[in-house]
Design an enzyme around this catalytic site. Structure first.
Site, PDB file in Angstrom:
ATOM      1  N   ASP A 184       0.827  -1.205   0.000  1.00 38.11           N
ATOM      2  CA  ASP A 184       0.000   0.000   0.000  1.00 38.11           C
ATOM      3  C   ASP A 184       0.861   1.255   0.000  1.00 38.11           C
ATOM      4  OD1 ASP A 184      -2.793  -1.214   2.028  1.00 38.11           O
ATOM      5  OD2 ASP A 184      -2.218  -1.554  -0.045  1.00 38.11           O
TER       6      ASP A 184
ATOM      7  N   ASP B 275       3.846   1.598  -1.202  1.00 33.32           N
ATOM      8  CA  ASP B 275       4.407   1.694  -2.548  1.00 33.32           C
ATOM      9  C   ASP B 275       3.389   2.313  -3.501  1.00 33.32           C
ATOM     10  OD1 ASP B 275       5.489   1.237  -5.052  1.00 33.32           O
ATOM     11  OD2 ASP B 275       6.076  -0.817  -4.625  1.00 33.32           O
TER      12      ASP B 275
ATOM     13  N   LEU C 172      -9.317   8.400  -1.034  1.00 30.76           N
ATOM     14  CA  LEU C 172      -8.857   9.535  -0.243  1.00 30.76           C
ATOM     15  C   LEU C 172      -7.496  10.006  -0.716  1.00 30.76           C
ATOM     16  CD1 LEU C 172      -9.735   8.295   3.364  1.00 30.76           C
ATOM     17  CD2 LEU C 172     -11.054   9.862   1.945  1.00 30.76           C
TER      18      LEU C 172
ATOM     19  N   GLU D 117      -9.775   8.176  12.731  1.00 38.61           N
ATOM     20  CA  GLU D 117     -10.076   6.752  12.875  1.00 38.61           C
ATOM     21  C   GLU D 117      -9.001   5.920  12.182  1.00 38.61           C
ATOM     22  OE1 GLU D 117     -13.117   5.725   9.366  1.00 38.61           O
ATOM     23  OE2 GLU D 117     -13.676   7.526  10.472  1.00 38.61           O
TER      24      GLU D 117
ATOM     25  N   LYS E 167      -7.234   3.469   9.647  1.00 31.92           N
ATOM     26  CA  LYS E 167      -7.508   3.083   8.257  1.00 31.92           C
ATOM     27  C   LYS E 167      -7.308   1.573   8.144  1.00 31.92           C
ATOM     28  CE  LYS E 167      -6.458   4.199   3.458  1.00 31.92           C
ATOM     29  NZ  LYS E 167      -6.293   2.809   3.003  1.00 31.92           N
TER      30      LYS E 167
ATOM     31  N   GLU F  27     -15.370  -1.520   5.698  1.00 32.89           N
ATOM     32  CA  GLU F  27     -14.248  -2.358   5.280  1.00 32.89           C
ATOM     33  C   GLU F  27     -14.449  -3.791   5.762  1.00 32.89           C
ATOM     34  OE1 GLU F  27     -10.435  -1.534   3.223  1.00 32.89           O
ATOM     35  OE2 GLU F  27     -12.246  -0.374   3.650  1.00 32.89           O
TER      36      GLU F  27
ATOM     37  N   CYS G 229      11.086  -3.622 -33.573  1.00 31.30           N
ATOM     38  CA  CYS G 229      11.423  -4.261 -32.299  1.00 31.30           C
ATOM     39  C   CYS G 229      10.183  -4.965 -31.774  1.00 31.30           C
ATOM     40  CB  CYS G 229      11.902  -3.215 -31.293  1.00 31.30           C
ATOM     41  SG  CYS G 229      12.256  -3.905 -29.659  1.00 31.30           S
TER      42      CYS G 229
END
EC number: 6.5.1.2
Length: 739
Positions: free
Chosen positions: A51, A53, A101, A134, A136, A194, A470
């Site tokens: 995440d 990254d 977000l 809150e 995540k 979630e 190519c």
């Protein structure tokens, strides 16, 4: 990682140091990579980057767009969310989009978020501004629709506009009530939250999987997503999924509260699980204190989190703040830092992208970083290997990278993890400096580093000069041509296009439409090849025939012109009406950069105007088509081979002009300017409202301006509007106009 992905050779350069060309190249490459990762994350439940990254990859993309606004258009990924729903599930349209977000990675960015909200709302420092904070949760976003208090549908986020119907699976999750209880339940409400899996449950599930000889999951998020998106609900029932509710979509007659914390409290009373670590604070210091508190408790929590989410508490203020691109102005996710690990470089391989860029990739001894097993790391370009930065400066204390080196790998914003340092005292005695190839490893054409004629600076990336001879570049063009938003030929996806190229059945787009004729003359029939049969081959040929007539915008998009996504393809199609007209305009356009080529001896009849000729100006004046896009179109059609590809394709395909699009609001498609002191809204609110209604907001008055909204104190803009005959209205008249 997918082979032959475009390189990001300038990743070691600050965005502020990028040239327009470098920014354009990196923006295009990032767009492809982000879309690929979205598909892996949202559709396949098999991400190859962490995440952190991904978030920093997005940040790089958006920073480039912020510095080079011409790169941003309606097709930009900064305006999109997630990925298209899987074809395995029925689709569900979200009545209110499920957006993502914006992210913050430092205290300063959080403080700026709070200050930005105050500026937008024109709030004094002394005025109270409350937020909720809150955890995540690192899981899968889900929307639960209750009608009359009864759960009637559940859907994944999908692309934000439509998701996958997972109702049967969600009904098996014990924590999700089939009926809401208590007073004040809205007639209709979409509960957003979630779906996740606890750490202990995840370990137990993997133990059972391993014992049964089945694949194990990389992390709890993958396990939760894979469990929820099962075709068999009984498999979902056997998995220990959980749920936290934290937001809502459609709510009729309205949400059960006047603030974020009131609504979430109502969720708890209705019987929905909510996170007990959610608090309400009144300043940035309170947000940061809670962030540190949760960060300290992170390891002891029973579930994975990857940051803390801050939201403006007042729903009235949320309404005023509105949205920008793919996210709300009133919320932000404060992410935790990325992680590092030490491993060994076993080899360095060169990959070739669609633009011919040669990208060195380190093949690593597999190591876990941030919960993901890493076996590849980008080395960016040959200078990065030699410890030279984008401006010629020394990096990594001058230590180069060699095969056999022990290195520190970080997942912090690159397409694949990057090597950030070398442990020099562990370097093998026989390790030699890496020799970067000067010929393409795919086609053996010369690979060169171009020099910018204006700056004299050598390009960071070495490119194959083979062009479409190519295979690596030719295959990428074919894969784009048959992609979903281009020709979208059923039975001919990216995988098949690659195979057909390898089998020498197609070399360029027009060959697709000659495939059946060639197959009939061939001794090696398609239906006799592995994975094919008579029925599948005939179905493919029928699908190809059905695409001999196609909308002009899809045809233009399929050509793969840089910066021309779906929306820009529509704009060009509507303006020019045919491929031939677009081609002729591109060939006839004289760009401003070409003006400098005329010397004093150049006859006046041949000298070009400093702003470009009329054909160029016409193209750049198309709404949404700026100089960057126009230049890409011109360069594409000036290349003889590209023109030949298009001409051959037009012998097989008939593009159809687009029909005019009806406006949906009184100001849709119009250019609006706001001036003077606005009393009922801030300037930012006015701009956001106009753009939501389909208008284009300009900062100055010109002959293209359709409407000037003037408040008290309007000065020179009002005078100019009157002199040009531009319609002028007051702020109150604006509200009467737009309702």
């Amino acid at each position: 990682m997918t082979a032959n992905r475009p390189a990001l050779p300038t990743r070691d350069k600050a965005v502020s140091d990028l040239s327009a060309t470098e920014a354009s190249d990196e923006h295009a490459a990032l767009s492809q990579e982000i879309a690929s990762h979205d598909a892996r994350y949202y559709q396949e439940d098999a991400p190859v980057i962490s995440d952190a990254d991904y978030d920093r990859l997005r940040r790089r993309y958006e920073d480039i767009e912020a510095r080079f606004p011409a790169l941003k258009n309606d097709d930009s990924l900064s305006r999109k969310v997630g990925a298209a729903p899987s074809a395995k599930f029925a689709k569900v349209v979200h009545q209110v989009p499920m957006l993502s977000l914006q992210n913050a990675f430092s205290d300063e960015e959080v403080e700026e978020f709070v200050a930005r909200v105050r500026r937008f709302l024109n709030l004094a420092e002394s005025a109270e501004l409350a937020f909720t904070a809150e955890p995540k949760i690192d899981g899968l976003s889900c929307s639960l629709r209750y009608e009359g208090g009864v759960l009637v549908r559940a859907a994944t986020r999908g692309d934000g506009t439509q998701g996958e119907d997972v109702t049967a699976n969600v009904r098996t999750i014990a924590e999700i009530p089939h009926r809401l209880t208590g007073a004040g339940v809205p007639d209709i409400i979409d509960i957003r939250g979630e779906v996740y899996m606890g750490k202990a449950d995840f370990l137990a599930l993997n133990a059972r999987q391993e014992e049964a000889g089945k694949p194990v999951f990389a992390n709890p998020r993958n396990a939760a997503a894979g469990s929820l998106r099962q075709l068999d609900p009984e498999i979902t029932r056997s998995r220990p999924l959980r749920f936290f509710a934290y937001a809502w979509g459609q709510a009729e007659p309205g949400p059960p509260g006047a603030s974020q914390h009131e609504v979430v409290d109502a969720f708890r009373r209705f019987g929905l699980p909510t996170n007990p670590l959610t608090i309400r604070v009144t300043d940035a210091a309170g947000l940061l204190a809670h962030y540190r508190k949760i960060g300290a408790e992170r390891a002891s929590l029973g579930y994975d989190i990857d940051g803390v989410v801050y939201k403006v508490d007042s729903l009235a203020l949320q309404e005023r703040l509105g949205f920008v691109s793919r996210s709300p102005r009133w919320a932000i996710a404060h992410k935790f830092a990325a992680e590092q690990a030490t491993t060994v470089i076993e080899a360095i391989e060169i990959q070739v992208g669609r633009t011919g860029a040669l990208t060195p990739v380190a093949k690593l001894t597999p190591v876990t970083v941030g919960g993901v097993v890493v076996s590849n790391a980008t080395l960016h370009n040959e200078d990065y290997i030699r410890a030279i930065g984008g401006n010629g400066e020394e990096i990594r204390e001058g230590i180069d990278i060699r095969v056999g080196d022990t290195v520190v790998v970080q997942r912090a914003g690159d397409v694949i993890p990057q090597v950030v340092s070398v442990v020099l005292d562990k370097r093998p005695a026989g390790a030699t400096a890496y020799q970067f190839p000067h010929h393409c490893p795919v086609c053996n054409s010369q690979a060169v580093r171009e020099v910018d004629p204006k700056t004299g600076k050598q390009d960071a990336v070495r490119r194959c000069t083979g062009g479409l001879i190519c295979p690596a570049q030719a295959v990428e063009r074919l894969r784009h041509f048959v992609s979903r938003n281009a020709f979208d030929i059923e039975g001919l996806g990216e995988k098949q296009a690659h195979a057909f190229y390898e089998w020498k059945l197609i070399a360029e787009p027009a060959d697709i439409f000659r495939l059946q004729a060639r197959n009939e003359q061939s001794l090696s029939k398609l239906e006799n090849r592995e994975g094919w049969g008579r029925t599948s081959a005939q179905n493919l040929f029928a699908a190809i025939e059905a695409r001999r007539t196609i909308a002009l915008d899809r045809f233009i998009f399929a050509l793969g012109i840089r910066h021309v996504g779906e929306t820009n393809a529509k704009r060009l199609a509507r303006h020019y009406g045919s491929v031939e007209a677009l081609r002729d305009a591109a060939i006839g356009a004289e760009m401003p950069t070409e003006m400098e080529e005329a010397s004093e001896e150049t006859p006046p009849t041949r000298r070009r105007k400093p702003q470009g000729n009329e054909v160029w100006q016409e193209m750049t004046d198309i709404d949404g088509i700026g100089a960057v896009v126009a230049e890409a179109v011109v360069e594409f059609f000036r290349e003889p081979h590209n023109r030949q590809v298009v001409e051959e394709l037009l012998k097989e395909v008939t593009p159809q002009p687009l029909e005019a699009v009806a406006s949906t609001s009184p100001v849709s498609g119009k250019t609006v300017v706001f001036t003077g002191s606005l009393e009922r809204m801030t300037r930012d609110e006015a701009k956001a409202m106009a753009e939501r209604l389909g208008a284009k907001v300009a900062g100055s008055v010109s002959g293209k301006t359709d409407l000037l909204v003037a408040g008290p104190g309007a000065g020179s803009k009002l005078e100019k509007a009157r002199s040009l005959g531009v319609k002028t209205i007051t702020e109150d008249e604006w509200f009467d106009l737009v309702g």
